[in-house]
Enzyme design. Structure first.
Site, PDB file in Angstrom:
ATOM      1  N   SER A 139       0.820  -1.211   0.000  1.00  0.00           N
ATOM      2  CA  SER A 139       0.000   0.000   0.000  1.00  0.00           C
ATOM      3  C   SER A 139       0.852   1.258   0.000  1.00  0.00           C
ATOM      4  CB  SER A 139      -0.948   0.008   1.189  1.00  0.00           C
ATOM      5  OG  SER A 139      -0.229  -0.145   2.382  1.00  0.00           O
TER       6      SER A 139
ATOM      7  N   HIS B 214      -3.292  -3.288  -5.673  1.00  0.00           N
ATOM      8  CA  HIS B 214      -3.542  -2.797  -4.321  1.00  0.00           C
ATOM      9  C   HIS B 214      -5.035  -2.835  -3.997  1.00  0.00           C
ATOM     10  CE1 HIS B 214      -3.704   0.676  -1.269  1.00  0.00           C
ATOM     11  NE2 HIS B 214      -3.470  -0.450  -0.650  1.00  0.00           N
TER      12      HIS B 214
HETATM   13  N1  CAA Z   1     -14.093 -10.164   4.669  1.00  0.00           N
HETATM   14  C1  CAA Z   1     -15.087 -10.758   3.997  1.00  0.00           C
HETATM   15  N2  CAA Z   1     -16.394 -10.508   4.227  1.00  0.00           N
HETATM   16  C2  CAA Z   1     -16.683  -9.639   5.187  1.00  0.00           C
HETATM   17  C3  CAA Z   1     -15.701  -8.995   5.933  1.00  0.00           C
HETATM   18  C4  CAA Z   1     -14.356  -9.275   5.632  1.00  0.00           C
HETATM   19  N3  CAA Z   1     -13.341  -8.697   6.282  1.00  0.00           N
HETATM   20  N4  CAA Z   1     -16.285  -8.187   6.822  1.00  0.00           N
HETATM   21  C5  CAA Z   1     -17.604  -8.337   6.653  1.00  0.00           C
HETATM   22  N5  CAA Z   1     -17.843  -9.213   5.658  1.00  0.00           N
HETATM   23  C6  CAA Z   1     -19.114  -9.653   5.150  1.00  0.00           C
HETATM   24  C7  CAA Z   1     -19.926 -10.189   6.286  1.00  0.00           C
HETATM   25  O1  CAA Z   1     -20.444 -11.462   5.965  1.00  0.00           O
HETATM   26  C8  CAA Z   1     -20.999  -9.153   6.467  1.00  0.00           C
HETATM   27  O2  CAA Z   1     -22.259  -9.649   6.685  1.00  0.00           O
HETATM   28  P1  CAA Z   1     -22.754 -10.224   8.127  1.00  0.00           P
HETATM   29  O3  CAA Z   1     -22.311  -9.260   9.183  1.00  0.00           O
HETATM   30  O4  CAA Z   1     -24.216 -10.287   7.945  1.00  0.00           O
HETATM   31  O5  CAA Z   1     -22.107 -11.543   8.276  1.00  0.00           O
HETATM   32  C9  CAA Z   1     -21.075  -8.471   5.120  1.00  0.00           C
HETATM   33  O6  CAA Z   1     -19.777  -8.546   4.572  1.00  0.00           O
HETATM   34  C10 CAA Z   1     -21.504  -7.044   5.205  1.00  0.00           C
HETATM   35  O7  CAA Z   1     -20.773  -6.456   6.236  1.00  0.00           O
HETATM   36  P2  CAA Z   1     -21.233  -5.155   6.936  1.00  0.00           P
HETATM   37  O8  CAA Z   1     -22.662  -5.229   7.325  1.00  0.00           O
HETATM   38  O9  CAA Z   1     -20.214  -4.793   7.970  1.00  0.00           O
HETATM   39  O10 CAA Z   1     -21.168  -4.183   5.676  1.00  0.00           O
HETATM   40  P3  CAA Z   1     -21.481  -2.673   5.621  1.00  0.00           P
HETATM   41  O11 CAA Z   1     -22.550  -2.486   4.637  1.00  0.00           O
HETATM   42  O12 CAA Z   1     -21.636  -2.118   6.982  1.00  0.00           O
HETATM   43  O13 CAA Z   1     -20.139  -2.107   4.978  1.00  0.00           O
HETATM   44  C11 CAA Z   1     -17.849  -1.577   4.852  1.00  0.00           C
HETATM   45  C12 CAA Z   1     -18.919  -2.364   5.601  1.00  0.00           C
HETATM   46  C13 CAA Z   1     -17.768  -2.018   3.413  1.00  0.00           C
HETATM   47  C14 CAA Z   1     -16.537  -1.905   5.567  1.00  0.00           C
HETATM   48  C15 CAA Z   1     -18.220  -0.071   4.912  1.00  0.00           C
HETATM   49  O14 CAA Z   1     -18.385   0.318   6.239  1.00  0.00           O
HETATM   50  C16 CAA Z   1     -17.157   0.772   4.282  1.00  0.00           C
HETATM   51  O15 CAA Z   1     -17.109   0.974   3.088  1.00  0.00           O
HETATM   52  N6  CAA Z   1     -16.230   1.302   5.108  1.00  0.00           N
HETATM   53  C17 CAA Z   1     -15.086   2.050   4.635  1.00  0.00           C
HETATM   54  C18 CAA Z   1     -13.930   1.109   4.482  1.00  0.00           C
HETATM   55  C19 CAA Z   1     -12.725   1.787   3.884  1.00  0.00           C
HETATM   56  O16 CAA Z   1     -12.663   2.972   3.673  1.00  0.00           O
HETATM   57  N7  CAA Z   1     -11.712   0.963   3.596  1.00  0.00           N
HETATM   58  C20 CAA Z   1     -10.466   1.432   3.068  1.00  0.00           C
HETATM   59  C21 CAA Z   1      -9.457   1.390   4.135  1.00  0.00           C
HETATM   60  S1  CAA Z   1      -7.938   2.075   3.604  1.00  0.00           S
HETATM   61  C22 CAA Z   1      -7.132   0.807   2.907  1.00  0.00           C
HETATM   62  O17 CAA Z   1      -7.518  -0.309   2.912  1.00  0.00           O
HETATM   63  C23 CAA Z   1      -5.869   1.182   2.248  1.00  0.00           C
HETATM   64  C24 CAA Z   1      -4.671   0.593   2.812  1.00  0.00           C
HETATM   65  O18 CAA Z   1      -3.750   0.434   2.073  1.00  0.00           O
HETATM   66  C25 CAA Z   1      -4.509   0.325   4.278  1.00  0.00           C
END
Ligand code: CAA
Length: 283
Positions: free
Chosen positions: A120, A141
Site C-alpha cells: 500500500s 492494491h
Molecule cells: N471479509 C469478507 N467478508 C466480510 C468482511 C471481511 N473482512 N467483513 C464483513 N464481511 C461480510 C460479512 O459477511 C458481512 O455480513 P454479516 O455481518 O451479515 O455476516 C457483510 O460482509 C456485510 O458487512 P457489513 O454489514 O459490515 O457491511 P457494511 O454495509 O456495513 O459495509 C464496509 C462495511 C464495506 C466496511 C463499509 O463500512 C465501508 O465501506 N467502510 C469504509 C472502508 C474503507 O474505507 N476501507 C479502506 C481502508 S484504507 C485501505 O484499505 C488502504 C490501505 O492500504 C490500508
C-alpha cells in the site's frame, strides 16, 4: 494478454485471505501460501465463513459456494505455486521481506508468470528491482476489507510490461472489482489522499476536544463517509496505518503525512484497533 486460470496468494492474513476469496469467487483456482498449516486453516475457515454468510443472506447459491471452496487450496511451500499464472503477495509490509519473497517467487513460478504485490505504501519498482524479469511485476492494491471494497489499484512500475499490466487489470475485473490504472507514485491514488486525511482527523480529536464517537458521527453524517475515521483506523489497524504514514512522509516530506503523536502513542501502547481488542474503541 496472458490467460490466467490459477492464482497464487502469498500471506493469508486479513488482506491475503480476502484476495483469495475474491479469486475463488471470480472463478479462478487459488493456491494460498502461509508460513504454517494452522494459519492456512484459519484463512480457509474465514473464507468459508464469509461465503456461508452470503448463502444465508441469499447472495450466493450453496452449489456456487461449494464450487468456490473446492477451487481453494493452501500450502506452506512456495514451490506449490509453480503452476500459477499470477501470484499476489500480501505479506508483511516491509521492503526487505517483500524483495526476498519476490526473489523466491521468481525461482518458484514459470518464466511467464506475473507477480503482483499488494503493497500500500512501498514502491513497486523497488520491490521488483530484485527480479531477473522486473517486467513481470505489477502492483495490485486492494482495500480493506478486500471482499467488500470495490476498488483495486493496478500499479504500473517503471519496468512493468503492458502485458502484465493489462492482465492484472483484467484479473481485477474478473474478481468483481472496479480496477483503476495508476503509476508507481507514493501512496498511488487513494492512500495519497486518505492517509493525510485520516491523520488530520486524529489531529482534530485533540484540537477540537471532540470524542472519537462524535468525530465519527460528524464525518458519517456531515460528509457521507460509510464509517467514521476512528472506526476505519481501528479496522485498518493502527500499526498498518502508522507504517504507511511514515513511509509516505519519508518520500513526500509533507507534514500532514507524518502520523500524529496521539496515534504513535496508541501504537506504542499496543492499541492497534480491532486486531488487539482496543483502539479508539474497545472490541
Ligand atoms: N471479509 C469478507 N467478508 C466480510 C468482511 C471481511 N473482512 N467483513 C464483513 N464481511 C461480510 C460479512 O459477511 C458481512 O455480513 P454479516 O455481518 O451479515 O455476516 C457483510 O460482509 C456485510 O458487512 P457489513 O454489514 O459490515 O457491511 P457494511 O454495509 O456495513 O459495509 C464496509 C462495511 C464495506 C466496511 C463499509 O463500512 C465501508 O465501506 N467502510 C469504509 C472502508 C474503507 O474505507 N476501507 C479502506 C481502508 S484504507 C485501505 O484499505 C488502504 C490501505 O492500504 C490500508
Amino acid at each position: 494478454m496472458a490467460e490466467v486460470k490459477r492464482i497464487g496468494v502469498v500471506g493469508l492474513g486479513a488482506m491475503g485471505a480476502g484476495i483469495a476469496q475474491l479469486a475463488i469467487e471470480g472463478g479462478f483456482e487459488c493456491v494460498g501460501r502461509e508460513l504454517d498449516a494452522a494459519r492456512g486453516d484459519a484463512a480457509r475457515d474465514r473464507i468459508g465463513h464469509f461465503l456461508t454468510r452470503k448463502v444465508e443472506k441469499g447472495q450466493l447459491e450453496q452449489g456456487a459456494r461449494d464450487d468456490a471452496m473446492s477451487r481453494l487450496s493452501t500450502t506452506t511451500e512456495l514451490s506449490d505455486l509453480a503452476g500459477c499464472d499470477l501470484v499476489v503477495e500480501a505479506a508483511f509490509e516491509d521492503l526487505a521481506v517483500k524483495q526476498e519473497l519476490f526473489r523466491e517467487l521468481e525461482r518458484a513460478v514459470r518464466d511467464d508468470a506475473i507477480v503482483a504485490t499488494n503493497t500500500s505504501a512501498l514502491s513497486v519498482t523497488q520491490i521488483a528491482s530484485v527480479l531477473d524479469k522486473p517486467e513481470r511485476a505489477v502492483g495490485m492494491h486492494f482495500f480493506n476489507p478486500a471482499p467488500l471494497m470495490p476498488l483495486v489499484e493496478i500499479v504500473r512500475a517503471e519496468r512493468t510490461s503492458d502485458d502484465a499490466f493489462e492482465t492484472a487489470f483484467a484479473v481485477g475485473k474478473q474478481m468483481g472489482k472496479t480496477p483503476i490504472r495508476c503509476s508507481d507514485t507514493p501512496g498511488f491514488v487513494v492512500n495519497r489522499v486518505l492517509i493525510p486525511l485520516l491523520n488530520d482527523c486524529v489531529r482534530v480529536l485533540d484540537e477540537a476536544g471532540v470524542t472519537p464517537e462524535d468525530l465519527d458521527a460528524g464525518m458519517k453524517h456531515g460528509a457521507g463517509w460509510p464509517m467514521g475515521p476512528c472506526a476505519l483506523l481501528d479496522l485498518v489497524g493502527l500499526d498498518v496505518h502508522v507504517h504507511a504514514s511514515e513511509a509516505l512522509y519519508e518520500k513526500l516530506r509533507e507534514p500532514r503525512m507524518a502520523p500524529p503523536p496521539r496515534m504513535v502513542r496508541m501504537l506504542q501502547a499496543g492499541k492497534l484497533g480491532r486486531k488487539s481488542g482496543e483502539g479508539f474503541y474497545r472490541y
